[in-house]
Design a protein around this motif. Structure first.
Motif, PDB file in Angstrom:
ATOM      1  N   CYS A 136       0.848  -1.195   0.000  1.00 46.62           N
ATOM      2  CA  CYS A 136       0.000   0.000   0.000  1.00 46.62           C
ATOM      3  C   CYS A 136       0.879   1.239   0.000  1.00 46.62           C
ATOM      4  O   CYS A 136       1.114   1.853   1.038  1.00 46.62           O
ATOM      5  CB  CYS A 136      -0.908   0.008   1.227  1.00 46.62           C
ATOM      6  N   GLU A 137       1.393   1.579  -1.156  1.00 48.38           N
ATOM      7  CA  GLU A 137       2.266   2.757  -1.260  1.00 48.38           C
ATOM      8  C   GLU A 137       2.060   3.412  -2.610  1.00 48.38           C
ATOM      9  O   GLU A 137       1.364   2.891  -3.474  1.00 48.38           O
ATOM     10  CB  GLU A 137       3.733   2.358  -1.087  1.00 48.38           C
ATOM     11  N   TYR A 138       2.714   4.534  -2.780  1.00 45.66           N
ATOM     12  CA  TYR A 138       2.628   5.294  -4.024  1.00 45.66           C
ATOM     13  C   TYR A 138       3.033   4.424  -5.203  1.00 45.66           C
ATOM     14  O   TYR A 138       4.010   3.685  -5.136  1.00 45.66           O
ATOM     15  CB  TYR A 138       3.549   6.515  -3.907  1.00 45.66           C
TER      16      TYR A 138
ATOM     17  N   TYR B  93      -0.259  -1.955   5.105  1.00 51.23           N
ATOM     18  CA  TYR B  93      -1.321  -0.952   5.136  1.00 51.23           C
ATOM     19  C   TYR B  93      -1.150  -0.051   6.359  1.00 51.23           C
ATOM     20  O   TYR B  93      -0.913  -0.532   7.468  1.00 51.23           O
ATOM     21  CB  TYR B  93      -2.679  -1.670   5.201  1.00 51.23           C
ATOM     22  N   ASP B  94      -1.258   1.231   6.117  1.00 54.09           N
ATOM     23  CA  ASP B  94      -1.202   2.207   7.206  1.00 54.09           C
ATOM     24  C   ASP B  94      -2.498   2.992   7.199  1.00 54.09           C
ATOM     25  O   ASP B  94      -2.709   3.861   6.351  1.00 54.09           O
ATOM     26  CB  ASP B  94       0.007   3.131   6.993  1.00 54.09           C
ATOM     27  N   GLY B  95      -3.370   2.667   8.153  1.00 52.42           N
ATOM     28  CA  GLY B  95      -4.706   3.253   8.194  1.00 52.42           C
ATOM     29  C   GLY B  95      -4.722   4.764   8.388  1.00 52.42           C
ATOM     30  O   GLY B  95      -5.738   5.411   8.155  1.00 52.42           O
ATOM     31  N   ARG B  96      -3.573   5.319   8.795  1.00 62.45           N
ATOM     32  CA  ARG B  96      -3.540   6.761   9.050  1.00 62.45           C
ATOM     33  C   ARG B  96      -3.368   7.569   7.764  1.00 62.45           C
ATOM     34  O   ARG B  96      -3.558   8.764   7.751  1.00 62.45           O
ATOM     35  CB  ARG B  96      -2.384   7.107  10.006  1.00 62.45           C
ATOM     36  N   THR B  97      -2.983   6.892   6.687  1.00 62.45           N
ATOM     37  CA  THR B  97      -2.729   7.657   5.458  1.00 62.45           C
ATOM     38  C   THR B  97      -3.845   7.478   4.436  1.00 62.45           C
ATOM     39  O   THR B  97      -4.407   6.392   4.290  1.00 62.45           O
ATOM     40  CB  THR B  97      -1.411   7.222   4.785  1.00 62.45           C
ATOM     41  N   ASN B  98      -4.157   8.581   3.749  1.00 61.44           N
ATOM     42  CA  ASN B  98      -5.115   8.505   2.646  1.00 61.44           C
ATOM     43  C   ASN B  98      -4.581   7.611   1.542  1.00 61.44           C
ATOM     44  O   ASN B  98      -5.330   6.925   0.865  1.00 61.44           O
ATOM     45  CB  ASN B  98      -5.345   9.900   2.045  1.00 61.44           C
ATOM     46  N   LEU B  99      -3.247   7.642   1.409  1.00 64.60           N
ATOM     47  CA  LEU B  99      -2.618   6.891   0.325  1.00 64.60           C
ATOM     48  C   LEU B  99      -2.946   5.409   0.430  1.00 64.60           C
ATOM     49  O   LEU B  99      -3.338   4.772  -0.553  1.00 64.60           O
ATOM     50  CB  LEU B  99      -1.107   7.115   0.374  1.00 64.60           C
TER      51      LEU B  99
END
Ligand code: ADP
Ligand code: MG
Length: 259
Positions: A152-154, A188-194
């Motif tokens: 889950c990244e750019y 996955y990082d739930g804090r980011t919109n990305l």
């Protein structure tokens, strides 16, 4: 019954192929299945994650692929009952070159696995971060398809069209059964919109293949390999462990529902 064989592939490095193959394997073994993890990457990360030093190996996947050493001679037990590994060391990098001159060079792994397919419920092949001959061998052997980990990244989906194109070519020529058996979102990082955007994009592209279980970014998952342990041994109550436990349950439900 013959093992269901899956390859873990994505030509991007660092997306969670090895972490997913190793920890899913551990939870499948924990659920009573017999699992063989095939380390098909010269970096030997899966081997290390399972507590084996790639530098101390007498027989590795290189010998199996290039010298026709029976895979049974290479397979090592891990400290988890039901989870075995066909380990790799750095010499596997040379195999990629040497294979190029061999007959049926794309089918070396598939043929090597044949004598042990009746011994396992699942064979998980951890492919290297490239679309070279080792990965093609993994895809050709994957009777039940490929699992694609996506970080889950750019630009998460960048390069996937090339992977899908390779799958299509392998399907046409080498393994007619090759399908995308699953797409796993990792880190996955739930804090980011990305992260949320990537989930939405992958859901749109792979509505049937995506696993509902999403693996969060979790520091315990990155620590476990340096202890030569799976997350199930290292930190079974961590968020990373719970995710792989849930993923294994979802995986079993999906794969064992159909014949
Ligand atoms: P690949 O096999 O695709 O190259 P890895 O599974 O080796 O990727 O993961 C790359 C790095 O990220 C490793 O250091 C691994 O420990 C770490 N890692 C993988 N998944 C997670 C996660 N969910 N949370 C935190 N770190 C992770
Ligand atoms: Mg890897």
């Amino acid at each position: 019954m013959a093992a269901r064989i899956f390859a873990f592939a994505n030509q991007k490095g660092g997306v969670g192929k090895t972490t997913t193959a190793v920890n899913l394997g551990a939870y499948l073994a924990n659920a009573g299945r017999s699992v063989l993890l095939v380390d098909n990457d010269p970096q030997g990360n899966a081997t290390t994650c399972l507590g084996i030093n790639p530098r101390g190996l007498k027989i590795s996947l290189y010998d199996v692929l290039i010298n026709r050493t029976p895979i049974q001679d290479a397979i090592a037990l891990t400290d988890r009952v039901g989870l075995d590994v066909a380990p790799a060391s750095v010499d596997l990098a040379g195999a990629e070159v040497e294979m190029a001159g061999l007959l049926a060079r794309e089918q070396l792994l598939s043929r090597a696995l044949a004598p042990v397919t009746h011994k396992y419920d699942y064979i998980l092949i951890d492919d290297p971060p490239s679309l070279g001959l080792l990965t093609i061998n993994g895809l050709t052997a994957a009777s039940h398809g490929v699992i694609i980990p996506v970080q889950c990244e750019y630009l998460a989906l960048e390069g996937l069209s090339m992977l899908l194109d390779t799958l299509r070519q392998v399907r046409e020529v080498l393994n007619a059964r090759l399908q995308v058996a699953g797409v796993v979102l990792t880190m996955y990082d739930g804090r980011t919109n990305l992260s949320q955007q990537v989930v939405a994009e992958v859901q749109a592209h792979f509505p049937n293949e995506i696993f509902q279980t999403i693996v969060p970014r979790n520091v315990r998952l990155s620590e476990a390999p340096s202890y030569g342990q799976t997350i199930l041994s290292y930190a079974p109550a961590s968020a990373g462990a719970l995710a792989y436990q849930a993923l294994a349950a979802e995986f079993l439900q999906r794969m064992e529902a159909k014949p």
